[in-house]
Motif scaffolding. Sequence first.
Motif, PDB file in Angstrom:
ATOM      1  N   ARG A  95       0.797  -1.228   0.000  1.00  0.00           N
ATOM      2  CA  ARG A  95       0.000   0.000   0.000  1.00  0.00           C
ATOM      3  C   ARG A  95       0.823   1.268   0.000  1.00  0.00           C
ATOM      4  O   ARG A  95       1.832   1.364   0.678  1.00  0.00           O
ATOM      5  CB  ARG A  95      -0.908   0.010   1.237  1.00  0.00           C
ATOM      6  N   TYR A  96       0.363   2.210  -0.789  1.00  0.00           N
ATOM      7  CA  TYR A  96       0.631   3.621  -0.541  1.00  0.00           C
ATOM      8  C   TYR A  96      -0.718   4.295  -0.375  1.00  0.00           C
ATOM      9  O   TYR A  96      -1.605   4.125  -1.205  1.00  0.00           O
ATOM     10  CB  TYR A  96       1.420   4.305  -1.668  1.00  0.00           C
ATOM     11  N   SER A  97      -0.910   5.049   0.691  1.00  0.00           N
ATOM     12  CA  SER A  97      -2.224   5.579   1.026  1.00  0.00           C
ATOM     13  C   SER A  97      -2.620   6.723   0.106  1.00  0.00           C
ATOM     14  O   SER A  97      -1.867   7.666  -0.095  1.00  0.00           O
ATOM     15  CB  SER A  97      -2.244   6.061   2.478  1.00  0.00           C
ATOM     16  N   THR A  98      -3.841   6.611  -0.466  1.00  0.00           N
ATOM     17  CA  THR A  98      -4.439   7.711  -1.210  1.00  0.00           C
ATOM     18  C   THR A  98      -5.737   8.174  -0.557  1.00  0.00           C
ATOM     19  O   THR A  98      -6.191   9.277  -0.798  1.00  0.00           O
ATOM     20  CB  THR A  98      -4.707   7.320  -2.674  1.00  0.00           C
ATOM     21  N   THR A  99      -6.373   7.325   0.237  1.00  0.00           N
ATOM     22  CA  THR A  99      -7.461   7.728   1.127  1.00  0.00           C
ATOM     23  C   THR A  99      -7.203   7.085   2.472  1.00  0.00           C
ATOM     24  O   THR A  99      -7.100   5.866   2.566  1.00  0.00           O
ATOM     25  CB  THR A  99      -8.838   7.273   0.595  1.00  0.00           C
ATOM     26  N   ALA A 121     -12.055 -10.873   2.739  1.00  0.00           N
ATOM     27  CA  ALA A 121     -10.808 -10.109   2.755  1.00  0.00           C
ATOM     28  C   ALA A 121     -10.644  -9.454   1.396  1.00  0.00           C
ATOM     29  O   ALA A 121     -10.914 -10.081   0.358  1.00  0.00           O
ATOM     30  CB  ALA A 121      -9.619 -11.016   3.050  1.00  0.00           C
ATOM     31  N   LEU A 122     -10.183  -8.191   1.380  1.00  0.00           N
ATOM     32  CA  LEU A 122     -10.169  -7.427   0.144  1.00  0.00           C
ATOM     33  C   LEU A 122      -8.931  -6.541   0.051  1.00  0.00           C
ATOM     34  O   LEU A 122      -8.536  -5.902   1.023  1.00  0.00           O
ATOM     35  CB  LEU A 122     -11.444  -6.575   0.052  1.00  0.00           C
ATOM     36  N   GLY A 123      -8.347  -6.485  -1.153  1.00  0.00           N
ATOM     37  CA  GLY A 123      -7.259  -5.575  -1.462  1.00  0.00           C
ATOM     38  C   GLY A 123      -7.653  -4.696  -2.629  1.00  0.00           C
ATOM     39  O   GLY A 123      -8.272  -5.155  -3.590  1.00  0.00           O
ATOM     40  N   HIS A 124      -7.265  -3.414  -2.574  1.00  0.00           N
ATOM     41  CA  HIS A 124      -7.752  -2.414  -3.525  1.00  0.00           C
ATOM     42  C   HIS A 124      -6.591  -1.585  -4.057  1.00  0.00           C
ATOM     43  O   HIS A 124      -5.792  -1.055  -3.284  1.00  0.00           O
ATOM     44  CB  HIS A 124      -8.771  -1.513  -2.797  1.00  0.00           C
ATOM     45  N   ASN A 125      -6.522  -1.454  -5.368  1.00  0.00           N
ATOM     46  CA  ASN A 125      -5.595  -0.538  -6.022  1.00  0.00           C
ATOM     47  C   ASN A 125      -6.428   0.516  -6.730  1.00  0.00           C
ATOM     48  O   ASN A 125      -7.207   0.198  -7.620  1.00  0.00           O
ATOM     49  CB  ASN A 125      -4.728  -1.304  -7.018  1.00  0.00           C
ATOM     50  N   GLY A 126      -6.267   1.773  -6.341  1.00  0.00           N
ATOM     51  CA  GLY A 126      -7.025   2.842  -6.958  1.00  0.00           C
ATOM     52  C   GLY A 126      -7.485   3.850  -5.925  1.00  0.00           C
ATOM     53  O   GLY A 126      -6.923   3.952  -4.830  1.00  0.00           O
ATOM     54  N   ASN A 127      -8.505   4.605  -6.264  1.00  0.00           N
ATOM     55  CA  ASN A 127      -9.060   5.586  -5.336  1.00  0.00           C
ATOM     56  C   ASN A 127     -10.489   5.883  -5.763  1.00  0.00           C
ATOM     57  O   ASN A 127     -10.752   6.174  -6.931  1.00  0.00           O
ATOM     58  CB  ASN A 127      -8.231   6.878  -5.359  1.00  0.00           C
ATOM     59  N   LEU A 128     -11.422   5.793  -4.815  1.00  0.00           N
ATOM     60  CA  LEU A 128     -12.828   6.050  -5.115  1.00  0.00           C
ATOM     61  C   LEU A 128     -13.125   7.535  -5.002  1.00  0.00           C
ATOM     62  O   LEU A 128     -12.493   8.247  -4.219  1.00  0.00           O
ATOM     63  CB  LEU A 128     -13.727   5.257  -4.163  1.00  0.00           C
ATOM     64  N   ILE A 129     -14.117   7.987  -5.769  1.00  0.00           N
ATOM     65  CA  ILE A 129     -14.470   9.403  -5.723  1.00  0.00           C
ATOM     66  C   ILE A 129     -15.881   9.624  -5.178  1.00  0.00           C
ATOM     67  O   ILE A 129     -16.377  10.751  -5.205  1.00  0.00           O
ATOM     68  CB  ILE A 129     -14.330  10.066  -7.104  1.00  0.00           C
ATOM     69  N   ASN A 130     -16.525   8.572  -4.699  1.00  0.00           N
ATOM     70  CA  ASN A 130     -17.806   8.742  -4.001  1.00  0.00           C
ATOM     71  C   ASN A 130     -17.794   8.008  -2.667  1.00  0.00           C
ATOM     72  O   ASN A 130     -18.779   7.419  -2.234  1.00  0.00           O
ATOM     73  CB  ASN A 130     -18.978   8.298  -4.865  1.00  0.00           C
ATOM     74  N   THR A 131     -16.641   8.054  -2.009  1.00  0.00           N
ATOM     75  CA  THR A 131     -16.474   7.350  -0.738  1.00  0.00           C
ATOM     76  C   THR A 131     -17.449   7.850   0.320  1.00  0.00           C
ATOM     77  O   THR A 131     -18.067   7.055   1.042  1.00  0.00           O
ATOM     78  CB  THR A 131     -15.037   7.517  -0.221  1.00  0.00           C
ATOM     79  N   CYS A 402      -3.867  13.984  -9.407  1.00  0.00           N
ATOM     80  CA  CYS A 402      -4.602  12.765  -9.732  1.00  0.00           C
ATOM     81  C   CYS A 402      -5.530  12.416  -8.574  1.00  0.00           C
ATOM     82  O   CYS A 402      -5.136  12.496  -7.407  1.00  0.00           O
ATOM     83  CB  CYS A 402      -3.624  11.602  -9.959  1.00  0.00           C
ATOM     84  N   PHE A 403      -6.765  12.009  -8.918  1.00  0.00           N
ATOM     85  CA  PHE A 403      -7.728  11.580  -7.906  1.00  0.00           C
ATOM     86  C   PHE A 403      -8.088  10.112  -8.053  1.00  0.00           C
ATOM     87  O   PHE A 403      -9.039   9.641  -7.462  1.00  0.00           O
ATOM     88  CB  PHE A 403      -9.002  12.439  -8.008  1.00  0.00           C
ATOM     89  N   TYR A 404      -7.284   9.384  -8.844  1.00  0.00           N
ATOM     90  CA  TYR A 404      -7.609   8.006  -9.165  1.00  0.00           C
ATOM     91  C   TYR A 404      -6.558   7.009  -8.683  1.00  0.00           C
ATOM     92  O   TYR A 404      -6.424   5.933  -9.237  1.00  0.00           O
ATOM     93  CB  TYR A 404      -7.791   7.853 -10.680  1.00  0.00           C
ATOM     94  N   GLY A 405      -5.793   7.379  -7.671  1.00  0.00           N
ATOM     95  CA  GLY A 405      -4.904   6.385  -7.083  1.00  0.00           C
ATOM     96  C   GLY A 405      -3.439   6.725  -7.085  1.00  0.00           C
ATOM     97  O   GLY A 405      -2.621   5.927  -6.641  1.00  0.00           O
ATOM     98  N   ILE A 406      -3.058   7.914  -7.590  1.00  0.00           N
ATOM     99  CA  ILE A 406      -1.678   8.376  -7.477  1.00  0.00           C
ATOM    100  C   ILE A 406      -1.694   9.608  -6.587  1.00  0.00           C
ATOM    101  O   ILE A 406      -2.451  10.541  -6.833  1.00  0.00           O
ATOM    102  CB  ILE A 406      -1.068   8.754  -8.836  1.00  0.00           C
ATOM    103  N   ASP A 407      -0.868   9.611  -5.559  1.00  0.00           N
ATOM    104  CA  ASP A 407      -0.874  10.729  -4.623  1.00  0.00           C
ATOM    105  C   ASP A 407       0.080  11.809  -5.111  1.00  0.00           C
ATOM    106  O   ASP A 407       1.144  12.035  -4.554  1.00  0.00           O
ATOM    107  CB  ASP A 407      -0.483  10.257  -3.218  1.00  0.00           C
ATOM    108  N   PHE A 408      -0.314  12.483  -6.206  1.00  0.00           N
ATOM    109  CA  PHE A 408       0.452  13.624  -6.674  1.00  0.00           C
ATOM    110  C   PHE A 408       0.375  14.752  -5.656  1.00  0.00           C
ATOM    111  O   PHE A 408      -0.544  14.832  -4.847  1.00  0.00           O
ATOM    112  CB  PHE A 408      -0.126  14.159  -7.990  1.00  0.00           C
ATOM    113  N   ALA A 409       1.337  15.656  -5.767  1.00  0.00           N
ATOM    114  CA  ALA A 409       1.232  16.892  -5.008  1.00  0.00           C
ATOM    115  C   ALA A 409      -0.012  17.646  -5.463  1.00  0.00           C
ATOM    116  O   ALA A 409      -0.563  17.403  -6.526  1.00  0.00           O
ATOM    117  CB  ALA A 409       2.477  17.749  -5.265  1.00  0.00           C
ATOM    118  N   THR A 410      -0.463  18.597  -4.628  1.00  0.00           N
ATOM    119  CA  THR A 410      -1.581  19.434  -5.023  1.00  0.00           C
ATOM    120  C   THR A 410      -1.150  20.332  -6.184  1.00  0.00           C
ATOM    121  O   THR A 410       0.044  20.517  -6.423  1.00  0.00           O
ATOM    122  CB  THR A 410      -2.039  20.314  -3.858  1.00  0.00           C
ATOM    123  N   LYS A 411      -2.124  20.901  -6.876  1.00  0.00           N
ATOM    124  CA  LYS A 411      -1.805  21.763  -8.011  1.00  0.00           C
ATOM    125  C   LYS A 411      -0.899  22.920  -7.589  1.00  0.00           C
ATOM    126  O   LYS A 411      -0.022  23.345  -8.346  1.00  0.00           O
ATOM    127  CB  LYS A 411      -3.085  22.298  -8.655  1.00  0.00           C
TER     128      LYS A 411
END
Length: 504
Positions: A95-99, A121-131, A402-411
């Motif tokens: 994991r790298y945390s995005t949420t 048990a569940l593993g997730h790659n990505g990032n949800l936008i309606n959490t 990016c809001f889909y699973g990469i923790d980029f810096a803010t704009k």
Amino acid sequence: MSHPDGRLTDDLDPHDRGPQDACGVFGVWAPGEEVSKLTYFGLYALQHRGQESAGIAVSDGQRIVVYKDMGLVSQVFDESALNSLRGGIAVGHCRYSTTGSPVWENAQPTFRSNDRGGGLALGHNGNLINTAELAKGVDPAELTATSDTEVLTALLAAHDDHRVEDAAAELLPRVKGAFSLVFMDEHTLYGARDPQGIRPLVLGRLESGWVLASETAALDIVGATFIREIEPGELIAVDASGLRSRRFAPAKPKGCLFEYVYLARPDTTIAGRGVHATRVEVGRRLARQSPAEADLVIPVPESGTPAAIGYAEASGIPYAQGLVKNSYVGRTFIQPSQTIRQLGIRLKLNPLRDIIGGKRLVVVDDSIVRGNTQRSLVRMLREAGAAEVHVRISSPPVMWPCFYGIDFATKAELIAGNLGHDEIRASIGADSLAYVALDQLVEATTIPSDRLCRACFDGVYPIEVPDSERGKFLLEEAEPHRPDPDGVARLAGGVGAADALSRP
């Protein structure tokens, strides 16, 4: 920049990080095999996708046990831990945390029991936008973590009157964002990919079973034969009856372009084309688009190497290794004092002075985020005697988060989002600066432009992201948690599992 497994971060000092990867997922159905060890090696191959925590869940047909902790795969697991995880089905995650904060509670795989006496048990790659919207369907008292994955797991396990497969087919059409999932109950391995297919997921065949993984490189390491990519909007299940597939949503392909630039291993294949070959081709196109009068082409190792090879090939300028990388600098190390920093500490790279002294250099890197890496690098090369430094970047300017699973810096932190081209060149101290054009990068992938997510380069997001979903800690009311310093590896799961197990 590069990965914390050895590729340069956003400065020569890794404390100033660049974009952090998504996550790595791995699943295996292979009764009679040592599935925990297969999963360990699969995660080892995916370590570049996440270095905060790692975990493995295993089912023996009666119960599921999850073992996870903070740290690298090799730090979390040893022979004793893996030998204790016996069964025929496993899912793993790095994991790298995005949420959610980087704490043990948010490490994956997540686990949830249900009223029928079983578990999930569940593993997730990505990032949800309606959490936040999805979380309304879960009693807050039942959430033990603050990640979007915890919410997904709780919702899947809550369907006590459905099979897990049917519950997933009902839930997933309501889930928005990027998700490549591996999950399991006591008898079945599942995989699913969002309708856009933003994050990768592939299927492989073992002699005695099946494998799911984020990248084909993980199939290679466990000896699995690549079968195909999981389709966007597809749900698959593997059990004693074999493999079956069903579609939960129409496919609207928008694969992540940054996988080709930086995220994926060079020995991975995406859409039938090797990532290394794509990166070399990008370098060729960059040389034709932005030539330079120079004596040598050198890469920023390791992620800049394939493009530098392509640049040298197309330009006719000799290729050389002008920088030596220390492969053993990880994510955790002694913090240098300010005095040591002022002495120009070079934790990751050091120049070969006899190679670059007096030479005009083309320096090829994969991307620029804040500009700290390139600024430090250019200064270091000049101090080592380089006559000129021409920086060439094998991706367009990164201008959008990016809001889909990469923790980029803010704009606000992205240098290309705030400065013009000449200002960036002056800021990093280069004699010249050029990026590959977006259309050239896309053409090098051989994927049609309308089937790629390019949002970090052009600001066009394939899935609209509400402002309320743009926070990493949106499920946390208080200050973000900090990792527990005790270094305790915890074992959790079905009946009889211990609450905690100290690593010797």
